[in-house]
Design a protein around this motif. Structure first.
Motif, PDB file in Angstrom:
ATOM      1  N   ASP A 252      -3.632   0.292 -10.858  1.00  0.00           N
ATOM      2  CA  ASP A 252      -3.659  -0.928 -10.056  1.00  0.00           C
ATOM      3  C   ASP A 252      -2.753  -2.005 -10.661  1.00  0.00           C
ATOM      4  O   ASP A 252      -1.995  -2.668  -9.957  1.00  0.00           O
ATOM      5  CB  ASP A 252      -5.101  -1.443  -9.933  1.00  0.00           C
ATOM      6  N   ARG A 253      -2.832  -2.168 -11.981  1.00  0.00           N
ATOM      7  CA  ARG A 253      -2.009  -3.206 -12.619  1.00  0.00           C
ATOM      8  C   ARG A 253      -0.532  -2.856 -12.567  1.00  0.00           C
ATOM      9  O   ARG A 253       0.315  -3.732 -12.399  1.00  0.00           O
ATOM     10  CB  ARG A 253      -2.454  -3.412 -14.066  1.00  0.00           C
ATOM     11  N   ILE A 254      -0.207  -1.592 -12.728  1.00  0.00           N
ATOM     12  CA  ILE A 254       1.200  -1.190 -12.652  1.00  0.00           C
ATOM     13  C   ILE A 254       1.758  -1.490 -11.264  1.00  0.00           C
ATOM     14  O   ILE A 254       2.852  -2.055 -11.117  1.00  0.00           O
ATOM     15  CB  ILE A 254       1.348   0.305 -13.006  1.00  0.00           C
ATOM     16  N   VAL A 255       1.003  -1.128 -10.226  1.00  0.00           N
ATOM     17  CA  VAL A 255       1.462  -1.388  -8.857  1.00  0.00           C
ATOM     18  C   VAL A 255       1.557  -2.895  -8.615  1.00  0.00           C
ATOM     19  O   VAL A 255       2.507  -3.382  -7.980  1.00  0.00           O
ATOM     20  CB  VAL A 255       0.523  -0.724  -7.827  1.00  0.00           C
ATOM     21  N   MET A 256       0.591  -3.648  -9.133  1.00  0.00           N
ATOM     22  CA  MET A 256       0.613  -5.105  -8.991  1.00  0.00           C
ATOM     23  C   MET A 256       1.912  -5.687  -9.556  1.00  0.00           C
ATOM     24  O   MET A 256       2.571  -6.524  -8.922  1.00  0.00           O
ATOM     25  CB  MET A 256      -0.598  -5.710  -9.703  1.00  0.00           C
ATOM     26  N   LEU A 257       2.294  -5.242 -10.747  1.00  0.00           N
ATOM     27  CA  LEU A 257       3.529  -5.734 -11.362  1.00  0.00           C
ATOM     28  C   LEU A 257       4.747  -5.337 -10.536  1.00  0.00           C
ATOM     29  O   LEU A 257       5.652  -6.148 -10.303  1.00  0.00           O
ATOM     30  CB  LEU A 257       3.649  -5.176 -12.782  1.00  0.00           C
ATOM     31  N   LEU A 258       4.781  -4.080 -10.081  1.00  0.00           N
ATOM     32  CA  LEU A 258       5.948  -3.591  -9.344  1.00  0.00           C
ATOM     33  C   LEU A 258       6.075  -4.264  -7.975  1.00  0.00           C
ATOM     34  O   LEU A 258       7.183  -4.418  -7.456  1.00  0.00           O
ATOM     35  CB  LEU A 258       5.865  -2.071  -9.185  1.00  0.00           C
ATOM     36  N   CYS A 259       4.957  -4.684  -7.402  1.00  0.00           N
ATOM     37  CA  CYS A 259       4.985  -5.365  -6.095  1.00  0.00           C
ATOM     38  C   CYS A 259       5.202  -6.866  -6.235  1.00  0.00           C
ATOM     39  O   CYS A 259       5.294  -7.579  -5.222  1.00  0.00           O
ATOM     40  CB  CYS A 259       3.696  -5.086  -5.325  1.00  0.00           C
ATOM     41  N   GLY A 260       5.251  -7.359  -7.472  1.00  0.00           N
ATOM     42  CA  GLY A 260       5.549  -8.776  -7.674  1.00  0.00           C
ATOM     43  C   GLY A 260       4.433  -9.707  -7.280  1.00  0.00           C
ATOM     44  O   GLY A 260       4.671 -10.845  -6.879  1.00  0.00           O
ATOM     45  N   THR A 261       3.182  -9.257  -7.400  1.00  0.00           N
ATOM     46  CA  THR A 261       2.046 -10.123  -7.107  1.00  0.00           C
ATOM     47  C   THR A 261       1.209 -10.261  -8.364  1.00  0.00           C
ATOM     48  O   THR A 261       1.394  -9.521  -9.336  1.00  0.00           O
ATOM     49  CB  THR A 261       1.196  -9.563  -5.950  1.00  0.00           C
TER      50      THR A 261
ATOM     51  N   GLU B 116      11.246   2.334 -13.420  1.00  0.00           N
ATOM     52  CA  GLU B 116      12.636   2.367 -12.933  1.00  0.00           C
ATOM     53  C   GLU B 116      12.701   2.759 -11.457  1.00  0.00           C
ATOM     54  O   GLU B 116      13.547   2.256 -10.712  1.00  0.00           O
ATOM     55  CB  GLU B 116      13.465   3.328 -13.781  1.00  0.00           C
ATOM     56  N   ASP B 117      11.797   3.652 -11.033  1.00  0.00           N
ATOM     57  CA  ASP B 117      11.781   4.084  -9.631  1.00  0.00           C
ATOM     58  C   ASP B 117      11.535   2.917  -8.677  1.00  0.00           C
ATOM     59  O   ASP B 117      12.020   2.924  -7.539  1.00  0.00           O
ATOM     60  CB  ASP B 117      10.699   5.149  -9.405  1.00  0.00           C
ATOM     61  N   PHE B 118      10.760   1.919  -9.119  1.00  0.00           N
ATOM     62  CA  PHE B 118      10.311   0.869  -8.201  1.00  0.00           C
ATOM     63  C   PHE B 118      10.696  -0.543  -8.658  1.00  0.00           C
ATOM     64  O   PHE B 118      10.214  -1.517  -8.104  1.00  0.00           O
ATOM     65  CB  PHE B 118       8.789   0.960  -8.020  1.00  0.00           C
ATOM     66  N   ALA B 119      11.582  -0.651  -9.647  1.00  0.00           N
ATOM     67  CA  ALA B 119      11.942  -1.964 -10.197  1.00  0.00           C
ATOM     68  C   ALA B 119      12.930  -2.716  -9.328  1.00  0.00           C
ATOM     69  O   ALA B 119      13.209  -3.892  -9.587  1.00  0.00           O
ATOM     70  CB  ALA B 119      12.510  -1.807 -11.602  1.00  0.00           C
ATOM     71  N   LYS B 120      13.494  -2.050  -8.313  1.00  0.00           N
ATOM     72  CA  LYS B 120      14.468  -2.679  -7.408  1.00  0.00           C
ATOM     73  C   LYS B 120      15.630  -3.302  -8.181  1.00  0.00           C
ATOM     74  O   LYS B 120      16.065  -4.423  -7.906  1.00  0.00           O
ATOM     75  CB  LYS B 120      13.790  -3.737  -6.537  1.00  0.00           C
ATOM     76  N   GLY B 121      16.108  -2.555  -9.174  1.00  0.00           N
ATOM     77  CA  GLY B 121      17.274  -2.998  -9.921  1.00  0.00           C
ATOM     78  C   GLY B 121      16.983  -3.877 -11.120  1.00  0.00           C
ATOM     79  O   GLY B 121      17.890  -4.160 -11.914  1.00  0.00           O
ATOM     80  N   LYS B 122      15.735  -4.316 -11.286  1.00  0.00           N
ATOM     81  CA  LYS B 122      15.414  -5.136 -12.456  1.00  0.00           C
ATOM     82  C   LYS B 122      15.478  -4.282 -13.723  1.00  0.00           C
ATOM     83  O   LYS B 122      15.062  -3.121 -13.711  1.00  0.00           O
ATOM     84  CB  LYS B 122      14.009  -5.736 -12.320  1.00  0.00           C
ATOM     85  N   PRO B 123      15.978  -4.833 -14.835  1.00  0.00           N
ATOM     86  CA  PRO B 123      16.028  -4.053 -16.083  1.00  0.00           C
ATOM     87  C   PRO B 123      14.637  -3.649 -16.550  1.00  0.00           C
ATOM     88  O   PRO B 123      13.669  -4.402 -16.405  1.00  0.00           O
ATOM     89  CB  PRO B 123      16.675  -5.028 -17.077  1.00  0.00           C
ATOM     90  N   VAL B 124      14.544  -2.434 -17.097  1.00  0.00           N
ATOM     91  CA  VAL B 124      13.299  -1.901 -17.655  1.00  0.00           C
ATOM     92  C   VAL B 124      13.587  -1.471 -19.093  1.00  0.00           C
ATOM     93  O   VAL B 124      14.610  -0.833 -19.357  1.00  0.00           O
ATOM     94  CB  VAL B 124      12.786  -0.692 -16.833  1.00  0.00           C
TER      95      VAL B 124
ATOM     96  N   ILE C 234       0.840  -1.203   0.000  1.00  0.00           N
ATOM     97  CA  ILE C 234       0.000   0.000   0.000  1.00  0.00           C
ATOM     98  C   ILE C 234       0.876   1.254   0.000  1.00  0.00           C
ATOM     99  O   ILE C 234       0.572   2.242  -0.680  1.00  0.00           O
ATOM    100  CB  ILE C 234      -0.953  -0.002   1.204  1.00  0.00           C
ATOM    101  N   MET C 235       1.975   1.235   0.747  1.00  0.00           N
ATOM    102  CA  MET C 235       2.883   2.383   0.736  1.00  0.00           C
ATOM    103  C   MET C 235       3.553   2.548  -0.627  1.00  0.00           C
ATOM    104  O   MET C 235       3.754   3.669  -1.103  1.00  0.00           O
ATOM    105  CB  MET C 235       3.939   2.219   1.836  1.00  0.00           C
ATOM    106  N   THR C 236       3.866   1.421  -1.265  1.00  0.00           N
ATOM    107  CA  THR C 236       4.421   1.487  -2.624  1.00  0.00           C
ATOM    108  C   THR C 236       3.413   2.107  -3.575  1.00  0.00           C
ATOM    109  O   THR C 236       3.770   2.924  -4.432  1.00  0.00           O
ATOM    110  CB  THR C 236       4.810   0.078  -3.107  1.00  0.00           C
ATOM    111  N   ARG C 237       2.154   1.730  -3.433  1.00  0.00           N
ATOM    112  CA  ARG C 237       1.112   2.297  -4.288  1.00  0.00           C
ATOM    113  C   ARG C 237       1.096   3.825  -4.183  1.00  0.00           C
ATOM    114  O   ARG C 237       1.057   4.533  -5.183  1.00  0.00           O
ATOM    115  CB  ARG C 237      -0.243   1.722  -3.886  1.00  0.00           C
TER     116      ARG C 237
END
Length: 591
Positions: free
Chosen positions: A538-547, A262-270, A142-145
C-alpha cells in the motif's frame, strides 16, 4: 453486431473513420454547443466524443441524457472538424455521429461529482465509493496498484521465488499490535486470530524445505487509523529465504524494489546503489529511522562549542555526560522573521522553543545564542556546518534519546520551508543494525524494539553476556522518501537462543512454547538459517501515485474511525449469531 459494443470507448482511431460502431458506457458529460449536443461517453478504457445534431434520429433522446447514465450508442465514426481535435485523448481525432441510442441504466441525482477531481468530504466519498472509483485519478490509482502487483510477482519469480498462500484463520501472535479475534463456534470460548503477518508460517515453510517463498499477503491489525496506515487490513510483499545472510537478502530484494519503482516512476530518478545506514547514524544525522534522503540537511553534534560557554542553559545541560547539543543547518534561513517562525513552530510542538544563530552580511553571527557564546564560537559553528551569510542554524539540546524525534521533525520542517527537498525523485536506503531491545518506560521493562524473531548480532553469547540495550539485531528496514516501506531480519532459528531472547523480554520458556509451539517444535528438527522481509504494498503504491493518503490507492477502505461506510461494518450481530458462538456482549455504559 455485439449486443452492447463493437469497440470500447478508448479504441477508435482515424483508421476507423466511416465505420458503423456500437459503444456502451457512462455519460461523462453533455455539452450543448448551439443546438449540437456533444456526449463524452466513458468506460474503463477511455472516452469517446459522440455527437447529435437536430438531424440525428436520436437527438430528442440525447437531450434527456444526464451525468452517469449508462447508455448504448450506435453511430458512424467521422473525423473531428478541423481545429476541434483533442491530442490529450487517444480517441481525440475522431467522433461518433449518433444514429441510435438505448438507455441501459439511468442514474439518480449524484451525491458527489464524477467529472473532475474536486475535493469532496471523505465520508461521502467512502459511502458512495462505487461512484468515487469512477473518477479518473482514483480509477487510475487502482489500475496502477494492480500493475505494481504484477511487476512484483514477475520480478520475484525471476529471482527464483515461488508464491505460497498461508492461512487466514490462525493463532494470536505478538507482532506489536492488537489482533482481530474470530470466535470459534465449534470450540466454545476459544478464538482464532486474523494474521498480523504470515511471520510464523513463512518461517515454518523454511523448516519444511521450501527455499524461496513470497506472497502478496493480507495482514490484519486492530490499530488506530492514520493517513499512512489503513485501519483493519493492508497488504505486503512477504518474503523468506533459506541459507542466507543479510547481504543475500539485500542482493535478492534490492533489484526487485528498484525495478518496481523504475517501472512506475514516470521518469523520476530512482536510487541505483542503495546506501546502508546504521540505525544510530540515521537517528544522529536525520532524526529518523526512516529518513527522507531527498532532504539534504544533515544534523551535526556541536556540543564542544557550547561547553563552558556564556549560554548557561546549554552549558549546564552539558555537565551531564549523556546530554548533547545538535545543530540543524538551515541554508537560506538567515532572517529574523524566519527564525522566529521556526521558534513559534517548535513551541506549537510542545517544546520550549528552538534556539538559533543566523549569519548576516559579512558572516557575523546574530541572535541571542550568538550574543551569549561570542564571535569565535559562532564562527566555529558556521565553519563546522559549512554555512555562509544568509544561512542559519537551529539547535536542540538534552538527552538525544529523548529529543532525536523532535530534531527529525525540525529537519523536515526546515527542508519543506526552505525548499531543500527534491520532490521529483525516489531515494531508497537500507536502515540496518537496529537495537534488539528497548526500554518500555510505561511498563518499566525491557521489550523487543522491532521483530521478536530476529537473530541478535553475536547470537546466544550476546544474549547471555551483554547489556540487552546494547545488543544489535540482524534487522533492517527499507526507507523511501521519509516512509518505512519494508522491514525484515535474519531469523533467530536456534531454540535455546529463541527462549533466551524472549526471556529477556519477560516471557518464560513455557509461555514461548505455548504461544509459538509450532515454530519452537520445528526448530528442534533441523532448522536452516533463514531470513526475509515484508514490503508494504500500500505504501509503495501510495508513493508511486504521488499521494500521501492510503485511501487514495485502496478499493474499499474504511474511514478514520475504522468504519466501512459502504457496507455498514462493523455491525451488530443477531442474538442467534451470538448464541451460536456462546458470546454475551458487555457494552460500556453510554454517556
Amino acid at each position: 453486431m455485439h449486443r452492447y459494443r463493437s469497440h470500447t470507448c478508448g479504441a477508435l482511431r482515424e483508421g476507423d473513420i466511416d465505420q458503423t460502431v456500437r459503444l456502451s458506457g457512462w455519460v461523462h458529460r453533455v455539452r450543448d454547443h448551439g443546438g449540437v449536443l456533444f456526449v463524452d461517453l466513458r468506460d474503463h478504457y477511455g472516452i469517446t466524443q459522440c455527437v447529435a445534431d437536430p438531424d440525428s434520429p436520436a437527438f430528442a433522446e440525447v437531450e434527456k441524457f444526464r451525468s452517469e447514465w449508462v447508455v448504448r450508442i450506435d453511430g458512424k465514426v467521422r473525423r473531428r472538424p478541423a481545429g476541434t481535435d483533442n491530442p490529450e485523448l487517444p480517441t481525440g481525432m475522431v467522433e461518433v455521429y449518433i444514429k441510435e441510442i438505448e438507455v441501459l441504466g439511468p442514474a439518480a441525482e449524484l451525491p458527489l461529482p464524477v467529472f473532475g477531481e474536486q475535493e469532496y468530504p471523505e465520508d461521502i466519498r467512502l459511502k458512495y465509493r462505487f461512484l468515487d472509483l469512477r473518477r479518473e485519478k482514483l480509477h487510475q490509482n487502482i489500475m496502477t496498484r494492480g500493475a505494481v502487483v504484477d511487476s512484483m510477482r514477475k520480478r520475484m519469480k525471476e529471482q527464483g521465488f515461488f508464491e505460497f498462500q498461508t492461512p487466514i484463520l490462525t493463532a494470536s501472535s505478538p507482532e506489536g499490535a492488537r489482533d482481530f479475534l474470530v470466535p470459534s463456534r465449534i470450540h466454545p470460548g476459544k478464538f482464532y486470530a486474523l494474521p498480523q503477518a504470515p511471520q510464523q508460517y513463512k518461517q515454518l515453510l523454511m523448516m519444511s524445505g521450501f527455499d524461496r517463498y513470497f506472497q502478496i499477503a493480507p495482514c490484519f491489525r486492530d490499530e488506530d487509523p492514520r493517513a499512512d496506515r489503513l485501519p483493519g487490513e493492508f497488504y505486503q510483499l512477504d518474503v523468506e529465504m533459506s541459507f542466507v545472510t543479510q547481504d543475500d537478502v539485500f542482493a535478492a530484494m534490492e533489484p526487485v524494489i528498484t525495478g518496481v519503482f523504475e517501472d512506475f516512476a514516470k521518469g523520476k530518478p530512482v536510487t541505483k546503489n542503495w546506501p546502508r545506514i546504521p540505525f544510530a547514524e540515521a537517528v544522529r544525522k536525520y532524526g529518523s529511522d526512516k529518513p527522507d534522503l531527498r532532504n539534504k540537511i544533515v544534523m551535526q553534534e556541536v556540543s564542544e562549542h557550547f561547553r563552558g560557554s556564556g549560554f548557561k542553559v546549554f552549558a549546564r545541560m552539558l555537565e551531564d555526560p549523556k546530554n548533547q547539543v545538535w545543530a540543524i543547518p538551515g541554508t537560506g534561513g538567515g532572517s529574523r522573521a524566519f527564525c522566529d517562525r521556526m521558534n513559534s513552530w517548535a513551541q506549537g510542538e510542545g517544546q520550549p522553543g528552538l534556539g538559533y544563530i543566523m549569519w548576516r552580511e559579512g558572516g557575523e553571527g546574530a541572535g541571542p545564542l550568538a550574543n551569549n557564546i561570542g564571535a569565535e564560537r559562532t564562527a566555529a559553528i558556521r565553519d563546522q556546518l559549512g554555512l555562509k551569510e544568509g544561512d542559519a542554524a537551529f539547535f536542540v539540546a538534552g538527552d538525544p534519546e529523548k529529543f532525536w524525534k523532535f530534531a527529525g521533525l525540525a529537519r523536515t520542517k526546515l527542508g519543506e520551508e526552505l525548499n531543500l527537498i527534491d520532490k521529483d525523485r525516489f531515494e531508497l536506503a537500507w536502515i540496518v543494525d537496529f537495537p534488539m531491545y528497548e526500554y518500555d518506560e510505561e511498563n518499566k521493562k525491557v521489550d523487543f524494539s522491532h521483530n521478536p524473531f530476529s537473530m541478535p548480532q553475536g547470537g546466544l553469547d550476546a544474549l547471555t553476556s551483554q547489556d540487552p540495550l546494547t545488543i544489535k539485531a540482524f534487522q533492517y528496514d527499507i526507507a523511501c522518501n521519509g516512509y518505512e516501506i519494508a522491514s525484515g531480519g535474519i531469523r533467530n532459528h536456534k531454540p535455546e537462543a529463541m527462549v533466551k531472547a524472549f526471556e529477556i523480554a519477560g516471557y518464560g520458556e513455557q509461555e514461548v512454547i505455548d504461544r509459538f509451539g509450532g515454530m519452537y517444535r520445528a526448530f528442534q528438527y533441523g532448522a536452516p538459517p533463514h531470513g526475509g522481509m515484508a514490503a508494504g504494498l500500500d505504501r509503495i503504491v501510495m508513493l508511486l501515485c504521488g499521494t500521501n493518503n492510503l485511501r487514495e490507492i485502496s478499493l474499499f477502505p474504511m474511514n478514520q474511525q475504522a468504519m466501512d461506510l459502504l457496507m455498514g461494518a462493523p455491525s451488530e450481530a443477531t442474538p442467534k449469531q451470538l448464541k451460536e458462538l456462546h458470546i454475551r456482549t458487555n457494552l460500556p455504559a453510554k454517556g
